[in-house]
Design an enzyme around this catalytic site. Structure first.
Site, PDB file in Angstrom:
ATOM      1  N   HIS A  51      -7.746  -1.472   5.398  1.00 64.70           N
ATOM      2  CA  HIS A  51      -6.840  -0.468   5.940  1.00 64.70           C
ATOM      3  C   HIS A  51      -7.391   0.903   5.558  1.00 64.70           C
ATOM      4  O   HIS A  51      -8.426   1.001   4.885  1.00 64.70           O
ATOM      5  CB  HIS A  51      -5.435  -0.697   5.363  1.00 64.70           C
ATOM      6  CG  HIS A  51      -4.330  -0.005   6.102  1.00 64.70           C
ATOM      7  ND1 HIS A  51      -4.216  -0.032   7.464  1.00 64.70           N
ATOM      8  CD2 HIS A  51      -3.291   0.745   5.659  1.00 64.70           C
ATOM      9  CE1 HIS A  51      -3.149   0.655   7.828  1.00 64.70           C
ATOM     10  NE2 HIS A  51      -2.581   1.152   6.751  1.00 64.70           N
ATOM     11  N   ASP A  63       5.583   4.761   5.177  1.00 65.05           N
ATOM     12  CA  ASP A  63       6.511   3.809   5.789  1.00 65.05           C
ATOM     13  C   ASP A  63       6.653   2.535   4.974  1.00 65.05           C
ATOM     14  O   ASP A  63       7.418   1.647   5.344  1.00 65.05           O
ATOM     15  CB  ASP A  63       6.104   3.496   7.232  1.00 65.05           C
ATOM     16  CG  ASP A  63       4.700   2.922   7.360  1.00 65.05           C
ATOM     17  OD1 ASP A  63       3.813   3.341   6.602  1.00 65.05           O
ATOM     18  OD2 ASP A  63       4.487   2.066   8.251  1.00 65.05           O
ATOM     19  N   HIS A  64       5.947   2.468   3.849  1.00 65.64           N
ATOM     20  CA  HIS A  64       6.063   1.310   2.964  1.00 65.64           C
ATOM     21  C   HIS A  64       6.607   1.673   1.574  1.00 65.64           C
ATOM     22  O   HIS A  64       6.930   0.764   0.803  1.00 65.64           O
ATOM     23  CB  HIS A  64       4.707   0.618   2.817  1.00 65.64           C
ATOM     24  CG  HIS A  64       4.214   0.000   4.090  1.00 65.64           C
ATOM     25  ND1 HIS A  64       4.255  -1.357   4.322  1.00 65.64           N
ATOM     26  CD2 HIS A  64       3.695   0.562   5.211  1.00 65.64           C
ATOM     27  CE1 HIS A  64       3.769  -1.607   5.528  1.00 65.64           C
ATOM     28  NE2 HIS A  64       3.422  -0.456   6.085  1.00 65.64           N
ATOM     29  N   ASP A 114      -0.622  -3.810   5.727  1.00 65.01           N
ATOM     30  CA  ASP A 114      -1.322  -3.399   6.935  1.00 65.01           C
ATOM     31  C   ASP A 114      -2.807  -3.726   6.797  1.00 65.01           C
ATOM     32  O   ASP A 114      -3.419  -3.504   5.744  1.00 65.01           O
ATOM     33  CB  ASP A 114      -1.156  -1.900   7.167  1.00 65.01           C
ATOM     34  CG  ASP A 114       0.290  -1.529   7.483  1.00 65.01           C
ATOM     35  OD1 ASP A 114       1.135  -2.441   7.547  1.00 65.01           O
ATOM     36  OD2 ASP A 114       0.557  -0.329   7.661  1.00 65.01           O
ATOM     37  N   HIS A 159       0.850  -1.194   0.000  1.00 64.51           N
ATOM     38  CA  HIS A 159       0.000   0.000   0.000  1.00 64.51           C
ATOM     39  C   HIS A 159       0.883   1.240   0.000  1.00 64.51           C
ATOM     40  O   HIS A 159       2.113   1.137   0.121  1.00 64.51           O
ATOM     41  CB  HIS A 159      -0.977  -0.006   1.171  1.00 64.51           C
ATOM     42  CG  HIS A 159      -0.344   0.063   2.525  1.00 64.51           C
ATOM     43  ND1 HIS A 159       0.405  -0.963   3.062  1.00 64.51           N
ATOM     44  CD2 HIS A 159      -0.346   1.041   3.468  1.00 64.51           C
ATOM     45  CE1 HIS A 159       0.818  -0.625   4.270  1.00 64.51           C
ATOM     46  NE2 HIS A 159       0.384   0.587   4.533  1.00 64.51           N
ATOM     47  N   HIS A 184       6.155  -5.515  11.732  1.00 66.38           N
ATOM     48  CA  HIS A 184       5.427  -4.243  11.777  1.00 66.38           C
ATOM     49  C   HIS A 184       4.988  -3.936  13.203  1.00 66.38           C
ATOM     50  O   HIS A 184       3.816  -3.685  13.477  1.00 66.38           O
ATOM     51  CB  HIS A 184       4.226  -4.281  10.820  1.00 66.38           C
ATOM     52  CG  HIS A 184       3.683  -2.926  10.463  1.00 66.38           C
ATOM     53  ND1 HIS A 184       2.707  -2.313  11.223  1.00 66.38           N
ATOM     54  CD2 HIS A 184       3.956  -2.081   9.453  1.00 66.38           C
ATOM     55  CE1 HIS A 184       2.405  -1.151  10.675  1.00 66.38           C
ATOM     56  NE2 HIS A 184       3.143  -0.981   9.596  1.00 66.38           N
ATOM     57  N   HIS A 190       1.164   3.988   1.970  1.00 66.09           N
ATOM     58  CA  HIS A 190       1.597   4.767   3.125  1.00 66.09           C
ATOM     59  C   HIS A 190       3.113   4.913   3.105  1.00 66.09           C
ATOM     60  O   HIS A 190       3.841   4.016   2.667  1.00 66.09           O
ATOM     61  CB  HIS A 190       1.136   4.102   4.423  1.00 66.09           C
ATOM     62  CG  HIS A 190      -0.271   4.452   4.793  1.00 66.09           C
ATOM     63  ND1 HIS A 190      -1.060   3.653   5.599  1.00 66.09           N
ATOM     64  CD2 HIS A 190      -1.044   5.534   4.466  1.00 66.09           C
ATOM     65  CE1 HIS A 190      -2.246   4.226   5.747  1.00 66.09           C
ATOM     66  NE2 HIS A 190      -2.260   5.351   5.072  1.00 66.09           N
TER      67      HIS A 190
END
Length: 304
Positions: free
Chosen positions: A140, A67-68, A211, A63, A269, A65
């Site tokens: 999510h 942090d990914h 997530d 996805h 995570h 976001h």
């Protein structure tokens, strides 16, 4: 086949855990490596690991976001500056193409290799003779996917005792027989390799999740998987907070692994609120429901 964890933290980098990135080492199977997610500073983590950026064949993003994905522009650019020529395919939710094109264009970056960006939807996203990769949506705050990686079954081993009993000598024809093909021996006999093979060897299955809160698709993605890699952001007592932000707790993750019939669960995570002692408590909570749970730290390697 190995899983190499490059980042096992949630949200922001920490002193002990960087943000999400996981390498699947397929050097023995196809001479390449696949990467799942690419959080900030993933290329720095790669420098401290056995992973070689030039050997990357595919990157799968769960996805969008930060942090990914915030490590993607740097990794793609550095791979180019190091002279990579081999093609790279990037898979991710809708929007990943615009993110990459904007980052590379605005930074005046260039690539020395072909980059194919594939915006995915539910279903098979890649398949060849060795592997099939299926993506399914999770639950999510933004579109998030989990990936099921299925290795094709392999022909069974040759029955050496039976070959000897039938007077079939060793020779270059053995390579054909191992593949179940027919081969002609020097004495003129035509041998059907399929008659000398044992039962097929079942291919390995991995499930790698982005997530998510608990979702019915977890049972499909991880059904009978050899390994299930799943986020475990918070402890069981914080379910309301975890789910409100689109995440799972220890008990929710362990229950998903149990219900899917997975053989092993690796949790990752983790919230930055947990130090090493706290992380061990998360593992212990998972093991209350799913005993075969392992806790991933940055640079841990798990062989399959």
């Amino acid at each position: 086949m190995e899983l190499i964890f490059l980042g096992t933290g949630a949200g922001v980098p920490g002193k002990e855990r960087n943000v999400s990135a996981l390498a699947l080492n397929l050097q023995a199977e196809r001479g390449t490596t696949w990467l799942f997610d690419c959080g900030e500073a993933t290329q720095h983590q790669i420098l401290r690991s056995p992973v070689k950026a030039g050997k990357l064949e595919k990157i799968f993003i769960t996805h969008l976001h930060g942090d990914h994905i915030f490590g993607l522009p740097g990794l793609l650019s550095s791979r180019s500056m190091n002279g990579a020529r081999d093609p790279l395919t990037l898979y991710g939710p809708p929007g990943i193409k615009a993110f990459i094109e904007s980052a590379l264009t605005l930074s005046a970056s260039f690539l020395t290799y072909p980059l194919d960006v594939v915006e995915i939807e539910a279903g098979v996203v890649f398949a060849d003779a060795q592997f099939t990769v299926t993506a399914l949506p999770l639950t999510h705050g933004v579109p998030s996917f989990g990936y099921r990686i299925e290795e094709s079954d392999k022909p069974g081993a040759l029955d050496s005792a039976r070959l000897a009993a039938d007077g079939i000598p060793a020779g270059p024809w053995m390579q054909h027989l191992k593949r179940g093909e027919s081969a002609t021996l020097p004495d003129g006999r035509l041998i059907d390799g399929a008659e000398y093979l044992g039962p097929p060897q079942k291919g390995r299955v991995l499930a790698i999740f982005g997530d998510t809160t608990p979702t019915p698709n977890a049972a499909i993605l991880a059904r009978d998987a050899d390994v299930m890699v799943h986020e475990t952001t918070l402890e069981a007592a914080m379910a309301e907070q975890a789910n409100r932000h689109g995440h799972s707790t220890t008990h929710q993750t362990a229950s998903a692994a149990r219900d899917a019939g997975a053989k092993k669960l690796i949790i990752t995570h983790l919230s930055a609120r947990y130090d090493r002692e706290g992380a061990e408590k998360l593992k212990a909570e998972c093991r209350e429901i799913f005993p075969n749970t392992e806790l991933a730290h940055d640079f841990d390697i798990f062989s399959l």
